[in-house]
Scaffold this motif. Structure first.
Motif, mmCIF file in Angstrom:
data_model
loop_
_atom_site.group_PDB
_atom_site.id
_atom_site.type_symbol
_atom_site.label_atom_id
_atom_site.label_comp_id
_atom_site.label_asym_id
_atom_site.label_seq_id
_atom_site.Cartn_x
_atom_site.Cartn_y
_atom_site.Cartn_z
ATOM 1 N N TRP A 89 0.830 -1.210 0.000
ATOM 2 C CA TRP A 89 0.000 0.000 0.000
ATOM 3 C C TRP A 89 0.860 1.254 0.000
ATOM 4 O O TRP A 89 0.523 2.255 -0.635
ATOM 5 C CB TRP A 89 -0.945 -0.029 1.203
ATOM 6 N N LEU A 90 2.007 1.175 0.675
ATOM 7 C CA LEU A 90 2.937 2.300 0.669
ATOM 8 C C LEU A 90 3.414 2.586 -0.753
ATOM 9 O O LEU A 90 3.485 3.751 -1.177
ATOM 10 C CB LEU A 90 4.135 1.967 1.557
ATOM 11 N N LYS A 91 3.692 1.519 -1.480
ATOM 12 C CA LYS A 91 4.140 1.702 -2.877
ATOM 13 C C LYS A 91 3.035 2.335 -3.717
ATOM 14 O O LYS A 91 3.288 3.196 -4.550
ATOM 15 C CB LYS A 91 4.549 0.356 -3.471
ATOM 16 N N VAL A 92 1.796 1.890 -3.467
ATOM 17 C CA VAL A 92 0.674 2.461 -4.223
ATOM 18 C C VAL A 92 0.566 3.957 -3.920
ATOM 19 O O VAL A 92 0.447 4.785 -4.828
ATOM 20 C CB VAL A 92 -0.654 1.744 -3.848
ATOM 21 N N LEU A 93 0.649 4.305 -2.629
ATOM 22 C CA LEU A 93 0.519 5.722 -2.247
ATOM 23 C C LEU A 93 1.671 6.555 -2.797
ATOM 24 O O LEU A 93 1.474 7.686 -3.250
ATOM 25 C CB LEU A 93 0.445 5.855 -0.725
ATOM 26 N N LYS A 94 2.842 5.978 -2.772
ATOM 27 C CA LYS A 94 4.010 6.710 -3.303
ATOM 28 C C LYS A 94 3.814 6.962 -4.790
ATOM 29 O O LYS A 94 4.120 8.025 -5.302
ATOM 30 C CB LYS A 94 5.288 5.914 -3.058
ATOM 31 N N SER A 95 3.307 5.920 -5.460
ATOM 32 C CA SER A 95 3.104 6.079 -6.905
ATOM 33 C C SER A 95 2.032 7.135 -7.191
ATOM 34 O O SER A 95 1.980 7.694 -8.264
ATOM 35 C CB SER A 95 2.712 4.748 -7.533
ATOM 36 N N ARG A 96 1.193 7.406 -6.195
ATOM 37 C CA ARG A 96 0.168 8.438 -6.379
ATOM 38 C C ARG A 96 0.633 9.792 -5.830
ATOM 39 O O ARG A 96 -0.185 10.691 -5.628
ATOM 40 C CB ARG A 96 -1.109 8.032 -5.670
ATOM 41 N N SER A 97 1.913 9.869 -5.505
ATOM 42 C CA SER A 97 2.528 11.120 -5.022
ATOM 43 C C SER A 97 1.842 11.683 -3.793
ATOM 44 O O SER A 97 1.481 12.853 -3.732
ATOM 45 C CB SER A 97 2.518 12.189 -6.119
ATOM 46 N N ARG A 98 1.622 10.849 -2.833
ATOM 47 C CA ARG A 98 1.019 11.333 -1.588
ATOM 48 C C ARG A 98 1.997 11.150 -0.440
ATOM 49 O O ARG A 98 1.622 10.787 0.663
ATOM 50 C CB ARG A 98 -0.264 10.580 -1.300
ATOM 51 N N VAL A 99 3.263 11.392 -0.768
ATOM 52 C CA VAL A 99 4.295 11.147 0.236
ATOM 53 C C VAL A 99 4.108 12.032 1.457
ATOM 54 O O VAL A 99 4.326 11.610 2.587
ATOM 55 C CB VAL A 99 5.696 11.351 -0.395
ATOM 56 N N GLY A 100 3.666 13.286 1.220
ATOM 57 C CA GLY A 100 3.438 14.205 2.332
ATOM 58 C C GLY A 100 2.440 13.633 3.312
ATOM 59 O O GLY A 100 2.622 13.694 4.519
ATOM 60 N N ILE A 102 1.712 10.447 3.590
ATOM 61 C CA ILE A 102 2.259 9.217 4.168
ATOM 62 C C ILE A 102 3.088 9.514 5.411
ATOM 63 O O ILE A 102 3.006 8.816 6.413
ATOM 64 C CB ILE A 102 3.134 8.480 3.136
ATOM 65 N N SER A 103 3.865 10.603 5.331
ATOM 66 C CA SER A 103 4.749 10.896 6.451
ATOM 67 C C SER A 103 3.961 11.139 7.729
ATOM 68 O O SER A 103 4.485 11.041 8.816
ATOM 69 C CB SER A 103 5.622 12.109 6.113
ATOM 70 N N ARG A 104 2.658 11.489 7.586
ATOM 71 C CA ARG A 104 1.858 11.751 8.773
ATOM 72 C C ARG A 104 1.235 10.476 9.340
ATOM 73 O O ARG A 104 0.682 10.470 10.425
ATOM 74 C CB ARG A 104 0.748 12.750 8.434
ATOM 75 N N LEU A 105 1.303 9.404 8.570
ATOM 76 C CA LEU A 105 0.670 8.177 9.026
ATOM 77 C C LEU A 105 1.664 7.312 9.794
ATOM 78 O O LEU A 105 2.643 6.847 9.249
ATOM 79 C CB LEU A 105 0.115 7.388 7.828
ATOM 80 N N ASP A 106 1.404 7.176 11.068
ATOM 81 C CA ASP A 106 2.346 6.471 11.925
ATOM 82 C C ASP A 106 2.495 5.001 11.569
ATOM 83 O O ASP A 106 3.571 4.430 11.634
ATOM 84 C CB ASP A 106 1.881 6.562 13.386
ATOM 85 N N ASP A 107 1.376 4.406 11.192
ATOM 86 C CA ASP A 107 1.430 2.954 11.018
ATOM 87 C C ASP A 107 1.924 2.536 9.635
ATOM 88 O O ASP A 107 2.125 1.365 9.371
ATOM 89 C CB ASP A 107 0.065 2.328 11.301
ATOM 90 N N LEU A 108 2.093 3.499 8.769
ATOM 91 C CA LEU A 108 2.579 3.135 7.439
ATOM 92 C C LEU A 108 4.104 3.187 7.395
ATOM 93 O O LEU A 108 4.699 4.023 6.747
ATOM 94 C CB LEU A 108 2.004 4.104 6.401
ATOM 95 N N THR A 109 4.722 2.305 8.097
ATOM 96 C CA THR A 109 6.178 2.282 8.108
ATOM 97 C C THR A 109 6.658 1.085 7.303
ATOM 98 O O THR A 109 6.178 -0.025 7.484
ATOM 99 C CB THR A 109 6.704 2.138 9.540
ATOM 100 N N GLU A 110 7.574 1.356 6.435
ATOM 101 C CA GLU A 110 8.050 0.282 5.570
ATOM 102 C C GLU A 110 8.927 -0.657 6.384
ATOM 103 O O GLU A 110 9.922 -0.256 6.973
ATOM 104 C CB GLU A 110 8.843 0.868 4.408
ATOM 105 N N GLU A 111 8.548 -1.895 6.431
ATOM 106 C CA GLU A 111 9.303 -2.864 7.224
ATOM 107 C C GLU A 111 10.215 -3.686 6.319
ATOM 108 O O GLU A 111 9.886 -3.925 5.167
ATOM 109 C CB GLU A 111 8.331 -3.805 7.944
ATOM 110 N N PRO A 112 11.323 -4.113 6.868
ATOM 111 C CA PRO A 112 12.245 -4.893 6.042
ATOM 112 C C PRO A 112 11.775 -6.334 5.872
ATOM 113 O O PRO A 112 12.372 -7.262 6.382
ATOM 114 C CB PRO A 112 13.556 -4.821 6.832
ATOM 115 N N THR A 113 10.638 -6.495 5.206
ATOM 116 C CA THR A 113 10.144 -7.850 4.962
ATOM 117 C C THR A 113 10.814 -8.406 3.715
ATOM 118 O O THR A 113 11.525 -7.695 3.002
ATOM 119 C CB THR A 113 8.628 -7.860 4.739
ATOM 120 N N ALA A 114 10.549 -9.649 3.431
ATOM 121 C CA ALA A 114 11.088 -10.262 2.225
ATOM 122 C C ALA A 114 10.496 -9.561 1.002
ATOM 123 O O ALA A 114 9.489 -8.861 1.102
ATOM 124 C CB ALA A 114 10.711 -11.728 2.205
#
Lengths: 187, 236
Positions: A89-100, A102-114
């Motif tokens: 979902w983070l990738k989708v939001l980034k692709s929609r240029s809503r990074v600003g 995203i930075s306000r959303l605490d739970d949207l943290t990119e985790e080092p998953t596989a």
């Protein structure tokens, strides 16, 4: 990992279509509400949620099957799936240029998953899509729909033997594409 | 022996991959793999395609299962379904339960148990209650009243009635004691199956204005119902 998760994990990794189908239903049922809520709370629509559920479950299935995900005692399957979902979902939001946003959303943290992209699956799909339509239809009837050669022959208006020969030729073509080999013009 | 027909050869390769060839045939097959590079290449291509197609078919199964799960309507909340007949039975059962409670449950006069304790104390130590503050009339009243309570507690309502009727005729009682006497008398009438007297006492209590002796609403209903129940039983 709980015994329920273990059963689900084994079924997801199975070659048996019925077990995979059952496990997918179970897993989707368990996580769909959470994913939907996450998407709707983070600038997404119902359609986005449905797409994300589809992609996430498929990616997790591919990772379980490929061995990228190893079951661990302290981590639940759901938690792993939510990690994959958040990254997607983070990738989708980034692709929609809503990074600003995203930075306000605490739970949207990119985790080092596989790696959450089912890369191998994408490669297979690309190779398959390069086949002619007749080949794709015939192979789908055999592998997807599990039809016998008599039934396939009836569908493609050919003899069972001709359908069988055509199937092998299509497979050789696909095999050549996957192995990066020059095909012999069999299709 | 390696088949010469092309289709049979492909089927031979497939049988090898499925592990259905005999040991001898497997040996011949593996010798052919080493000997013929074209055969080896075809064999690898068929194996790669078969694996890929199985994988793609399973992926399609996963997609379809997710779609189907998402399309499934949410499970309706299970509600208690009562047909008309069952609903009527439940209502009848409830009504019978209420009637049973009103009919057979004893009227619990709030200070009853407490007063019985007092009676015991009075009997154990008559001096306490017959102190210098009490007039002879008051002393008589308490004795009669506590005795009546003791009779009621011992299941002797007719003896209690005699005492309580005498007390009910006293004019200068405070409202609390007046009503206490009347409620105990009413209770004694009911225990002694004298519904008409009980009814008359009930009406007297009703007319006596503000209730100062504590009686719960359920006990009032019990009294009201038990009077009618006893009258009904007598006429039946």
């Amino acid at each position: 990992m709980s015994s329920a998760d273990q059963t689900l994990y084994e079924a997801m990794c199975s070659d048996d279509q019925r077990r995979v189908e059952w496990a997918t239903h179970q897993l989707t049922h368990r996580v769909k509400a959470v994913i939907r809520r996450h998407v709707l709370d983070n600038s997404g629509s119902e359609e986005d949620a449905a797409d994300l559920i589809q992609e996430t479950v498929l990616a997790v299935w591919a990772q379980l099957r490929s061995g990228q995900y190893q079951p661990r005692a302290e981590a639940t399957l759901d938690a792993y799936l939510y990690g994959v979902m958040r990254n997607k979902w983070l990738k989708v939001l980034k692709s929609r240029s809503r990074v600003g946003m995203i930075s306000r959303l605490d739970d949207l943290t990119e985790e080092p998953t596989a790696e959450d992209e089912p890369e191998r699956l994408t490669q297979l799909q690309q190779a398959f899509s390069q086949l002619g339509e007749t080949c794709r239809e015939l192979l789908q009837l055999f592998y997807w729909d599990d039809l016998s050669f008599d039934e396939i022959a009836h569908r493609v208006n050919a003899s069972a033997k001709a359908a069988k020969v055509r199937k092998y030729r299509c497979m050789l073509h696909l095999g050549a594409l996957l192995r990066g080999e020059k095909q012999d013009g069999n299709e | 022996m390696r088949p010469t027909n092309q289709l049979e050869q492909w089927e031979w390769i497939e049988a090898y991959h499925r592990g259905t060839l005999s040991a001898d045939e497997r040996l011949i097959f593996e010798q052919e793999l080493k000997r013929d590079p074209d055969f080896s290449r075809e064999c690898a291509q068929l194996l790669a395609a078969d694996k890929a197609l199985r994988e793609l078919a399973l992926a399609e199964t996963v997609r379809n299962a997710v779609r189907s799960e998402l399309a499934a309507p949410p499970k309706p909340i299970q509600r208690l379904r009562l047909g008309r007949g069952r609903l009527a039975s439940v209502l009848v059962a409830c009504v019978l339960l209420v009637i049973g409670y009103l009919t057979f449950s004893r009227v619990d006069l709030e200070s009853y148990r407490q007063d019985v304790t007092l009676t015991q104390r009075y009997r154990e130590s008559e001096d306490d209650i017959a102190g210098p503050d009490l007039t002879p009339q008051q002393r008589t009243f308490y004795r009669e009243f506590f005795d009546a309570q003791a009779y009621l507690a011992n299941g002797q309502p007719q003896l209690a009635i005699a005492n309580l009727e005498k007390l009910a005729r006293v004019d200068n009682l405070r409202p609390y004691f007046k009503q206490a006497v009347q409620w105990h008398l009413l209770n004694a009438y009911l225990l002694n199956r004298q519904p008409d007297n009980a009814d008359a006492t009930f009406q007297l209590l009703d007319q006596s204005g503000q209730s100062v002796y504590p009686i719960s609403t359920s006990d009032r209903w019990k009294v009201w119902w038990q009077i009618r129940w006893q009258k009904l039983g007598r006429s039946a």
